[in-house]
Design an enzyme around this catalytic site. Structure first.
Site, PDB file in Angstrom:
ATOM      1  N   SER A 152      -2.518   4.721   5.983  1.00  0.00           N
ATOM      2  CA  SER A 152      -1.831   3.776   6.864  1.00  0.00           C
ATOM      3  C   SER A 152      -0.331   3.943   6.659  1.00  0.00           C
ATOM      4  O   SER A 152       0.103   4.436   5.606  1.00  0.00           O
ATOM      5  CB  SER A 152      -2.222   2.348   6.468  1.00  0.00           C
ATOM      6  OG  SER A 152      -1.336   1.407   7.026  1.00  0.00           O
ATOM      7  N   TYR A 165      -4.262  -4.497   0.377  1.00  0.00           N
ATOM      8  CA  TYR A 165      -4.301  -3.421   1.371  1.00  0.00           C
ATOM      9  C   TYR A 165      -3.184  -2.411   1.085  1.00  0.00           C
ATOM     10  O   TYR A 165      -3.406  -1.203   1.059  1.00  0.00           O
ATOM     11  CB  TYR A 165      -4.146  -4.013   2.775  1.00  0.00           C
ATOM     12  CG  TYR A 165      -4.312  -3.009   3.900  1.00  0.00           C
ATOM     13  CD1 TYR A 165      -5.583  -2.621   4.317  1.00  0.00           C
ATOM     14  CD2 TYR A 165      -3.204  -2.461   4.547  1.00  0.00           C
ATOM     15  CE1 TYR A 165      -5.751  -1.709   5.355  1.00  0.00           C
ATOM     16  CE2 TYR A 165      -3.357  -1.551   5.582  1.00  0.00           C
ATOM     17  CZ  TYR A 165      -4.636  -1.180   5.989  1.00  0.00           C
ATOM     18  OH  TYR A 165      -4.785  -0.275   7.023  1.00  0.00           O
TER      19      TYR A 165
HETATM   20  P1  NAD Z   1     -12.266  -1.129  12.216  1.00  0.00           P
HETATM   21  O1  NAD Z   1     -12.439  -2.475  11.622  1.00  0.00           O
HETATM   22  O2  NAD Z   1     -12.720  -0.898  13.610  1.00  0.00           O
HETATM   23  O3  NAD Z   1     -12.967  -0.002  11.317  1.00  0.00           O
HETATM   24  C1  NAD Z   1     -13.255  -0.124   9.978  1.00  0.00           C
HETATM   25  C2  NAD Z   1     -14.688   0.353   9.782  1.00  0.00           C
HETATM   26  O4  NAD Z   1     -14.991   0.357   8.388  1.00  0.00           O
HETATM   27  C3  NAD Z   1     -15.701  -0.567  10.464  1.00  0.00           C
HETATM   28  O5  NAD Z   1     -16.623   0.206  11.207  1.00  0.00           O
HETATM   29  C4  NAD Z   1     -16.389  -1.254   9.301  1.00  0.00           C
HETATM   30  O6  NAD Z   1     -17.749  -1.589   9.556  1.00  0.00           O
HETATM   31  C5  NAD Z   1     -16.290  -0.176   8.232  1.00  0.00           C
HETATM   32  N1  NAD Z   1     -16.448  -0.706   6.892  1.00  0.00           N
HETATM   33  C6  NAD Z   1     -15.837  -1.789   6.350  1.00  0.00           C
HETATM   34  N2  NAD Z   1     -16.287  -1.987   5.106  1.00  0.00           N
HETATM   35  C7  NAD Z   1     -17.190  -1.014   4.849  1.00  0.00           C
HETATM   36  C8  NAD Z   1     -17.982  -0.688   3.733  1.00  0.00           C
HETATM   37  N3  NAD Z   1     -17.960  -1.437   2.622  1.00  0.00           N
HETATM   38  N4  NAD Z   1     -18.800   0.403   3.810  1.00  0.00           N
HETATM   39  C9  NAD Z   1     -18.859   1.156   4.942  1.00  0.00           C
HETATM   40  N5  NAD Z   1     -18.111   0.881   6.033  1.00  0.00           N
HETATM   41  C10 NAD Z   1     -17.309  -0.199   5.979  1.00  0.00           C
HETATM   42  O7  NAD Z   1     -10.725  -0.781  12.067  1.00  0.00           O
HETATM   43  P2  NAD Z   1      -9.915   0.590  12.257  1.00  0.00           P
HETATM   44  O8  NAD Z   1      -8.580   0.193  12.687  1.00  0.00           O
HETATM   45  O9  NAD Z   1     -10.683   1.554  13.047  1.00  0.00           O
HETATM   46  O10 NAD Z   1      -9.793   1.081  10.742  1.00  0.00           O
HETATM   47  C11 NAD Z   1     -10.182   2.364  10.302  1.00  0.00           C
HETATM   48  C12 NAD Z   1      -9.265   2.834   9.198  1.00  0.00           C
HETATM   49  O11 NAD Z   1      -7.962   2.999   9.742  1.00  0.00           O
HETATM   50  C13 NAD Z   1      -9.129   1.845   8.039  1.00  0.00           C
HETATM   51  O12 NAD Z   1      -9.125   2.541   6.814  1.00  0.00           O
HETATM   52  C14 NAD Z   1      -7.778   1.212   8.291  1.00  0.00           C
HETATM   53  O13 NAD Z   1      -7.162   0.756   7.109  1.00  0.00           O
HETATM   54  C15 NAD Z   1      -7.026   2.383   8.902  1.00  0.00           C
HETATM   55  N6  NAD Z   1      -5.844   1.987   9.672  1.00  0.00           N
HETATM   56  C16 NAD Z   1      -5.947   1.284  10.813  1.00  0.00           C
HETATM   57  C17 NAD Z   1      -4.794   0.939  11.492  1.00  0.00           C
HETATM   58  C18 NAD Z   1      -4.823   0.142  12.779  1.00  0.00           C
HETATM   59  O14 NAD Z   1      -3.748  -0.267  13.239  1.00  0.00           O
HETATM   60  N7  NAD Z   1      -5.961  -0.063  13.403  1.00  0.00           N
HETATM   61  C19 NAD Z   1      -3.545   1.304  11.010  1.00  0.00           C
HETATM   62  C20 NAD Z   1      -3.478   2.025   9.823  1.00  0.00           C
HETATM   63  C21 NAD Z   1      -4.631   2.366   9.173  1.00  0.00           C
END
Ligand code: NAD
Length: 269
Positions: A152, A165
């Site tokens: 991130s 986080y």
């Molecule tokens: P999201 O909530 O759609 O995806 C997260 C996924 O992780 C979900 O499918 C959830 O079920 C799964 N998950 C959570 N806990 C889990 C566990 N214990 N075991 C297995 N799966 C688990 O959100 P996203 O934005 O798609 O996030 C994906 C990644 O991207 C994350 O690591 C997040 O930190 C990172 N990220 C997202 C953003 C953003 O703005 N959306 C920005 C920077 C980083």
């Protein structure tokens, strides 16, 4: 992209958001995809259907193989079994995408230890244990694989109220570099992407509210949030043979967020 066809990829947390987009993109590139989900298989089935449709058009006769693997990445046993299942079904593992992630909001002086641990256990310890199992397999199968961590912008930008986080993503940077250095000789590449504000379920509090969304986007030099597909494109590149000399790097995909929009105008003499 070069070198992706027929590769076996495991994507954690692939039933929504960025993980889902990565699964779809890798399938479109000809990878076999193992879709990890934590609880409900329904959303993971949606990912599978979308991926196979986009990859082949005709789901019945698709050359791309897919697999749903249940597993909680905060459980060591689940991770070990998940990697075993993928290898058993696909024959090998070539690409691990450490995508599963959670966040919780709380003032740093009030966060409960269990809540802190929950975030670290999924985002950092879970990602490390998945990497450990993948590397074991890469070494055993005697042909190199690659790992891409979904970090991130908060790998480098401090995030008040989200200390666990921020720590998890800061730690992910060092993990990416350490593993990349340790296994470079074995030609195992370890990289990360650092998404900026991306439209996914994790951000529903602001993506679904136009006023809040405008505030978020005012901090982004390019003036808009990113999409999951934009993140997935960079992951496909890093996983492919177009990136064979890249290791230990975090690629920021953030519309310029880490250039700090507030400094766009001259602010000091
Ligand atoms: P999201 O909530 O759609 O995806 C997260 C996924 O992780 C979900 O499918 C959830 O079920 C799964 N998950 C959570 N806990 C889990 C566990 N214990 N075991 C297995 N799966 C688990 O959100 P996203 O934005 O798609 O996030 C994906 C990644 O991207 C994350 O690591 C997040 O930190 C990172 N990220 C997202 C953003 C953003 O703005 N959306 C920005 C920077 C980083």
């Amino acid at each position: 992209m070069k070198g992706l066809k027929g590769k076996n990829a495991l994507i954690t947390g692939a039933s929504s958001g960025i993980g889902q987009a990565i699964a779809i993109r890798l399938a479109q590139e000809g990878c076999n995809i193992a879709i990890n989900y934590r609880k409900s298989s329904e959303a993971a089935e949606d990912t599978e259907e979308l991926a196979l449709q986009k990859a082949c058009g005709d789901v019945e006769n698709c050359g791309v193989k897919s697999l749903l693997v249940q597993g909680d990445v905060s459980s060591e046993q689940d991770i070990v079994e998940m990697v075993e299942t993928v290898v058993e079904k696909f024959g090998s593992l070539d690409i691990l995408i450490n995508n599963a992630g959670i966040q919780t909001e709380c003032a740093s002086h009030e966060i409960k230890a269990e809540e802190f641990d929950r975030v670290i256990n999924v985002n950092l310890r879970g990602a490390y244990l998945c990497a450990r199992e993948a590397i074991k397999q890469f070494l055993a199968q005697n042909h190199p694989g690659t790992i891409i961590n979904i970090s991130s912008v908060h790998e480098i930008i401090p995030r008040p109220m989200y200390v666990s986080y921020s720590i998890s993503k800061g730690g992910m940077e060092n993990m990416t570099k350490t593993l990349a250095l340790e296994y470079a000789k074995q030609r195992i590449r370890v990289n990360a992407i650092a998404p900026g504000a991306t439209i996914t379920p994790i951000n529903e509090d602001w993506t679904k509210d136009p006023e809040k969304k405008a505030i978020v986007e005012s901090h982004i030099p390019m003036g808009r949030a990113g999409t999951s597909e934009e993140m997935a494109a960079a992951v496909a590149f890093l996983a492919s043979d177009e990136a064979t000399y890249i290791t230990g790097q975090t690629l920021f995909i953030d519309g310029g967020l880490t250039l700090y929009a507030d400094f766009r105008e001259t602010w000091s003499a």
